[in-house]
Design a protein around this motif. Structure first.
Motif, PDB file in Angstrom:
ATOM      1  N   MET A 156       0.839  -1.117   0.096  1.00 45.10           N
ATOM      2  CA  MET A 156      -0.085   0.141   0.144  1.00 45.10           C
ATOM      3  C   MET A 156       0.973   1.129  -0.040  1.00 45.10           C
ATOM      4  O   MET A 156       1.642   1.571   0.934  1.00 45.10           O
ATOM      5  CB  MET A 156      -1.075   0.035   1.058  1.00 45.10           C
ATOM      6  N   VAL A 157       0.819   1.919  -0.731  1.00 43.73           N
ATOM      7  CA  VAL A 157       1.507   3.432  -1.061  1.00 43.73           C
ATOM      8  C   VAL A 157       0.391   4.746  -0.238  1.00 43.73           C
ATOM      9  O   VAL A 157      -0.522   4.855  -0.749  1.00 43.73           O
ATOM     10  CB  VAL A 157       1.781   3.748  -2.519  1.00 43.73           C
ATOM     11  N   ASP A 158       1.094   5.007   0.531  1.00 45.29           N
ATOM     12  CA  ASP A 158       0.275   5.819   1.666  1.00 45.29           C
ATOM     13  C   ASP A 158       0.708   7.296   1.211  1.00 45.29           C
ATOM     14  O   ASP A 158       1.586   7.881   1.633  1.00 45.29           O
ATOM     15  CB  ASP A 158       0.632   5.799   3.185  1.00 45.29           C
ATOM     16  N   CYS A 159      -0.254   7.822   0.496  1.00 41.23           N
ATOM     17  CA  CYS A 159      -0.095   9.413   0.252  1.00 41.23           C
ATOM     18  C   CYS A 159      -1.172   9.982   0.746  1.00 41.23           C
ATOM     19  O   CYS A 159      -1.607  11.336   0.358  1.00 41.23           O
ATOM     20  CB  CYS A 159      -0.184   9.533  -1.363  1.00 41.23           C
ATOM     21  N   SER A 160      -1.974   9.767   1.885  1.00 40.11           N
ATOM     22  CA  SER A 160      -2.804  10.435   2.560  1.00 40.11           C
ATOM     23  C   SER A 160      -2.395  11.608   3.361  1.00 40.11           C
ATOM     24  O   SER A 160      -1.197  11.971   3.828  1.00 40.11           O
ATOM     25  CB  SER A 160      -3.452   9.528   3.570  1.00 40.11           C
ATOM     26  N   ASN A 161      -3.295  12.574   3.518  1.00 39.53           N
ATOM     27  CA  ASN A 161      -2.968  13.895   4.234  1.00 39.53           C
ATOM     28  C   ASN A 161      -1.778  14.656   3.695  1.00 39.53           C
ATOM     29  O   ASN A 161      -0.972  15.001   4.616  1.00 39.53           O
ATOM     30  CB  ASN A 161      -3.117  13.719   5.642  1.00 39.53           C
ATOM     31  N   ARG A 162      -1.315  14.782   2.504  1.00 34.81           N
ATOM     32  CA  ARG A 162      -0.141  15.279   2.093  1.00 34.81           C
ATOM     33  C   ARG A 162      -0.472  16.668   1.303  1.00 34.81           C
ATOM     34  O   ARG A 162       0.632  17.270   0.824  1.00 34.81           O
ATOM     35  CB  ARG A 162       0.511  14.406   0.886  1.00 34.81           C
ATOM     36  N   GLY A 163      -1.587  17.202   1.300  1.00 36.08           N
ATOM     37  CA  GLY A 163      -2.124  18.406   0.579  1.00 36.08           C
ATOM     38  C   GLY A 163      -1.879  18.436  -0.837  1.00 36.08           C
ATOM     39  O   GLY A 163      -1.915  19.204  -1.602  1.00 36.08           O
ATOM     40  N   PHE A 164      -1.760  16.982  -1.545  1.00 35.61           N
ATOM     41  CA  PHE A 164      -1.898  16.742  -3.022  1.00 35.61           C
ATOM     42  C   PHE A 164      -2.927  17.546  -3.801  1.00 35.61           C
ATOM     43  O   PHE A 164      -4.140  17.197  -3.074  1.00 35.61           O
ATOM     44  CB  PHE A 164      -1.490  15.548  -3.366  1.00 35.61           C
ATOM     45  N   ASP A 165      -2.806  18.361  -4.684  1.00 35.45           N
ATOM     46  CA  ASP A 165      -3.842  18.716  -5.595  1.00 35.45           C
ATOM     47  C   ASP A 165      -3.650  17.984  -7.004  1.00 35.45           C
ATOM     48  O   ASP A 165      -4.590  18.390  -7.875  1.00 35.45           O
ATOM     49  CB  ASP A 165      -4.040  20.149  -5.741  1.00 35.45           C
ATOM     50  N   HIS A 166      -2.737  16.838  -7.048  1.00 31.80           N
ATOM     51  CA  HIS A 166      -2.726  16.029  -8.132  1.00 31.80           C
ATOM     52  C   HIS A 166      -2.484  14.545  -7.862  1.00 31.80           C
ATOM     53  O   HIS A 166      -1.624  14.624  -6.827  1.00 31.80           O
ATOM     54  CB  HIS A 166      -1.524  16.858  -9.132  1.00 31.80           C
ATOM     55  N   ILE A 167      -2.296  13.859  -8.846  1.00 29.45           N
ATOM     56  CA  ILE A 167      -1.785  12.622  -8.433  1.00 29.45           C
ATOM     57  C   ILE A 167      -0.531  12.321  -8.904  1.00 29.45           C
ATOM     58  O   ILE A 167       0.298  12.608  -9.814  1.00 29.45           O
ATOM     59  CB  ILE A 167      -2.584  11.746  -9.405  1.00 29.45           C
ATOM     60  N   PRO A 168       0.218  11.845  -7.685  1.00 30.60           N
ATOM     61  CA  PRO A 168       1.781  11.843  -7.793  1.00 30.60           C
ATOM     62  C   PRO A 168       2.118  10.753  -8.781  1.00 30.60           C
ATOM     63  O   PRO A 168       1.489   9.789  -9.255  1.00 30.60           O
ATOM     64  CB  PRO A 168       2.287  11.509  -6.476  1.00 30.60           C
ATOM     65  N   HIS A 169       3.490  10.677  -9.063  1.00 28.53           N
ATOM     66  CA  HIS A 169       3.868   9.574  -9.963  1.00 28.53           C
ATOM     67  C   HIS A 169       4.156   8.502  -9.334  1.00 28.53           C
ATOM     68  O   HIS A 169       4.674   8.414  -8.356  1.00 28.53           O
ATOM     69  CB  HIS A 169       5.365   9.977 -10.841  1.00 28.53           C
TER      70      HIS A 169
END
Length: 284
Positions: free
Chosen positions: A1-14
């Motif tokens: 599982m790649v955890d990208c939660s609660n990072r402030g992202f406004d786009h999908i990371p690579h």
């Protein structure tokens, strides 16, 4: 599982094309289209809860052939709008779980229909979470979900302040969970909201695991249909009158351990406390 939660992202990371699980909850995503999840053929689980998503292109998920679990709860999608009804999951043949809850913002008297064409494309789905519309109507497309075994309405009963009747007759309900039973008892204890629940024609289970439900059926002051004279299926497959099982539970369910039988005393205590309870606490 790649955890990208609660990072402030406004786009999908690579991401690596080997990614199988992706948690993007709690970010600032607002727009999704087919390019958002490009080259992720192995992605099985995708969590997009608690973003700011307002638009999803019709082919957004078509490039995810392995997708099994998709969570889109707590966004601004508004599933009854025309733009959402264009989405198709036809190519997501492995999708089993879909959460669309907390995505409707309508006045209570608004006329709105569930996105029938979207539901029609969910032929492999087993569990669906949605908001309960003011006038809930499912079209013929809903019938395409022949593998669906769990339908969850989130926060539904609190948008219906005048609710008095719940009709659950002739379904495949084996018992009501404790959370639902507690809510029914509390609402029934308030004179302005007397609840009647219709449940005749369901295959209730009388087992060690459902003993609390059996006791509740016979002791609750909630109005029930069929004079509370339901039948139930015993562990050996035979049919019995549920009230008879309640009155002679040690005879019918003698294989349950002694700790299980103490449930009866706990349930009786619970009812006494509930009848004296005056609270505005939300149960669901």
């Amino acid at each position: 599982m790649v955890d990208c939660s609660n990072r402030g992202f406004d786009h999908i990371p690579h991401l690596s094309n080997l990614t199988e699980g992706l948690d993007l909850s709690g970010n600032k995503l607002s727009f999704l289209d087919k390019s958002s999840f490009f080259n992720l053929p192995n992605l099985q689980s995708l969590n997009l809860n608690w973003n700011e998503i307002k638009f999803i292109g019709k082919d957004t998920f078509s490039g995810l052939p392995s997708l099994q679990d998709l969570s889109l709860g707590h966004n601004h999608i508004n599933i009854v709008q025309q733009t959402f009804s264009q989405i198709r999951f036809t190519l997501n043949t492995k999708l089993k779980y879909l959460d669309l809850s907390f995505n409707v913002n309508l006045p209570l008297d608004a006329e709105a229909l569930y996105p029938d064409s979207v539901f029609a494309s969910l032929m492999s789905l087993q569990e669906l979470h949605v908001d309960l519309l003011p006038n809930p109507i499912f079209g013929t497309g809903f019938g395409n979900m022949t593998k669906l075994n769990k339908l969850v309405f989130k926060d539904c009963l609190y948008i219906l302040p005048n609710l008095t009747d719940i009709d659950l007759r002739n379904n495949k309900i084996t018992y009501l969970r404790k959370k639902a039973r507690t809510w029914l008892d509390l609402m029934n204890s308030r004179s302005e909201r007397n609840i009647r629940i219709l449940m005749y024609g369901n295959p209730f289970a009388c087992t060690c695991d459902t003993m609390e439900f059996v006791f509740w059926i016979c002791d609750t002051s909630v109005m029930l249909d069929h004079h509370n004279n339901y039948t139930c299926v015993l562990p050996n497959g035979s049919i019995a009158i549920l009230r008879h099982v309640n009155d002679n539970y040690q005879l019918f369910l003698g294989n349950c351990n002694q700790e299980s039988f103490s449930v009866k005393e706990r349930v009786n205590t619970y009812f006494q406390l509930t009848r004296n309870l005056v609270t505005s606490t939300r149960i669901f």
